[in-house]
Enzyme design. Structure first.
Site, mmCIF file in Angstrom:
data_model
loop_
_atom_site.group_PDB
_atom_site.id
_atom_site.type_symbol
_atom_site.label_atom_id
_atom_site.label_comp_id
_atom_site.label_asym_id
_atom_site.label_seq_id
_atom_site.Cartn_x
_atom_site.Cartn_y
_atom_site.Cartn_z
ATOM 1 N NE ARG A 1 -4.505 -1.294 0.070
ATOM 2 C CZ ARG A 1 -4.183 -2.143 -0.653
ATOM 3 N NH1 ARG A 1 -3.935 -2.258 -1.604
ATOM 4 N NH2 ARG A 1 -5.676 -3.058 -0.029
ATOM 5 C CD GLU B 1 -3.580 3.019 -5.383
ATOM 6 O OE1 GLU B 1 -3.855 2.459 -5.860
ATOM 7 O OE2 GLU B 1 -2.359 2.247 -4.637
ATOM 8 C CG HIS C 1 -3.617 -1.322 -6.807
ATOM 9 N ND1 HIS C 1 -4.141 -0.347 -5.864
ATOM 10 C CD2 HIS C 1 -3.745 -2.468 -5.898
ATOM 11 C CE1 HIS C 1 -4.476 -0.995 -4.617
ATOM 12 N NE2 HIS C 1 -3.888 -2.191 -4.851
HETATM 13 C C1 DGY Z 1 -6.240 -6.427 -2.596
HETATM 14 O O1 DGY Z 1 -6.914 -7.061 -2.440
HETATM 15 O O2 DGY Z 1 -6.050 -5.925 -1.153
HETATM 16 C C2 DGY Z 1 -5.383 -5.077 -3.605
HETATM 17 O O3 DGY Z 1 -5.093 -4.199 -3.926
HETATM 18 C C3 DGY Z 1 -6.861 -5.040 -4.080
HETATM 19 O O4 DGY Z 1 -7.376 -3.946 -3.761
#
Ligand code: DGY
Length: 323
Positions: free
Chosen positions: A242, A271, A289
């Site tokens: 993240r 984002e 992402h």
């Molecule tokens: C997750 O599953 O956390 C991925 O980052 C997509 O949201």
């Protein structure tokens, strides 16, 4: 069961076809056919009468939103492994069950981490741009030199499901694996990786550093200026976890000064409105992402979210309960 007896489920984003078909078969599914990102107010309005919500990480279910959810909502079954977008304590307080989708996206995410590692180290962005802008003048023995990945030391922050697969794949490049984790793994899982109980001990070993820990208040800006300074010169940073785990100012300063060779990033603060300075840097390899974005994995995430939902609706304990 007639259509009207089926529980209503609010699905906040478009999901893969097979997942939406199963949803429509088993539930009165409120699908988002235009795949627009709902505001909190829209979401709250659409949730009226729903027994459950299937959100993605793009919806922020913070304490305020959860406090305002209609009483009908009994479950939030997120289509994601990450759950930093959901206030678990607030959900618990309201008796709303929350689940995520672990395991099924570990391979896909580790693949993207490997892609970022190679892309950043071998300057893939610059090479691709040279071709796409028709600027390739000649082959050069000294042009576009990258850093070799093979045989280097890889530091992994967070040796959970994705970190473990990353380590496994990186061994294919004869990389020496070091890791920092809350707990030391068993020798079988460690498979020769070197455990560092303190993050500050891991960093000086990490010619490549790959982040695989969740975003929590404790990991916020974990990679900051002080810690980047502990990395070897010319290190490469990879983030598929993240954006919040990284202090953008610190990372951008280290990429600009040449302290770091490059960064490969799939996740960002704010984002999709990422810090524009990342785009200006040639030594960044950036993706939007897409860590879990394979056909197989997105289907599996959807089915896993639905397995959790089915269990909750049947009064059973869901497999992936978070709250
Ligand atoms: C997750 O599953 O956390 C991925 O980052 C997509 O949201």
């Amino acid at each position: 069961m007639t259509m009207n007896d089926k529980p209503t489920v609010l699905v906040t984003r478009r999901l893969p076809q097979a997942v939406e078909q199963r949803l429509q078969r088993d539930y009165n599914a409120r699908l988002n056919t235009h795949d627009e990102v709902y505001s909190s107010d829209q979401l709250l309005e659409l949730a009226v009468g729903a027994a459950a919500i299937i959100p993605c990480h793009t919806e922020r279910l913070n304490a305020d939103v959860i406090a305002r959810l209609p009483d009908s909502v009994k479950a939030i079954c997120s289509f994601s492994v990450g759950y930093d977008h959901i206030d678990l304590a607030a959900a618990k307080k309201r008796g709303i069950l929350v689940t995520n989708t672990p395991d099924v996206l570990s391979n896909a995410t580790a693949e993207i981490a490997i892609l970022l590692m190679l892309g950043a180290a071998r300057r893939a962005h610059e090479g691709a741009r040279t071709l796409r802008t028709n600027a390739w003048a000649d082959w050069s023995a000294i042009g576009q030199l990258g850093i070799e990945v093979t045989g280097k030391r890889l530091g992994i922050i967070g040796m959970g499901r994705v970190g473990l697969v990353m380590a496994q794949r990186a061994r294919g490049f004869d990389m020496e694996i070091h890791y920092y984790n809350r707990h030391r793994l068993s020798p079988e899982l460690e498979a020769g990786a070197v455990f560092h109980p303190d993050l500050h001990d891991l960093l000086p070993h990490s010619q490549f550093l790959s982040i695989h820990c969740p975003a929590t208040p404790q990991t916020h800006h974990l990679l900051n200026a002080e810690r980047i300074a502990l990395l070897p010169d010319d290190a490469v940073v990879i983030n598929t976890a993240r954006g919040a785990v990284v202090d953008d100012d610190a990372l951008i300063a280290a990429l600009t000064s040449g302290k770091l060779f490059a960064a490969g990033l799939d996740v960002f603060n704010g984002e999709p409105n990422i810090d524009p300075r990342y785009r200006e840097l040639d030594n960044t390899f950036l993706l939007p992402h897409i860590g879990s974005a394979t056909r197989e994995t997105r289907d599996a995430m959807g089915f896993r979210a639905l397995d959790n939902l089915d269990a909750i609706m049947a009064g059973r304990e869901p497999g992936d309960r978070l709250a």
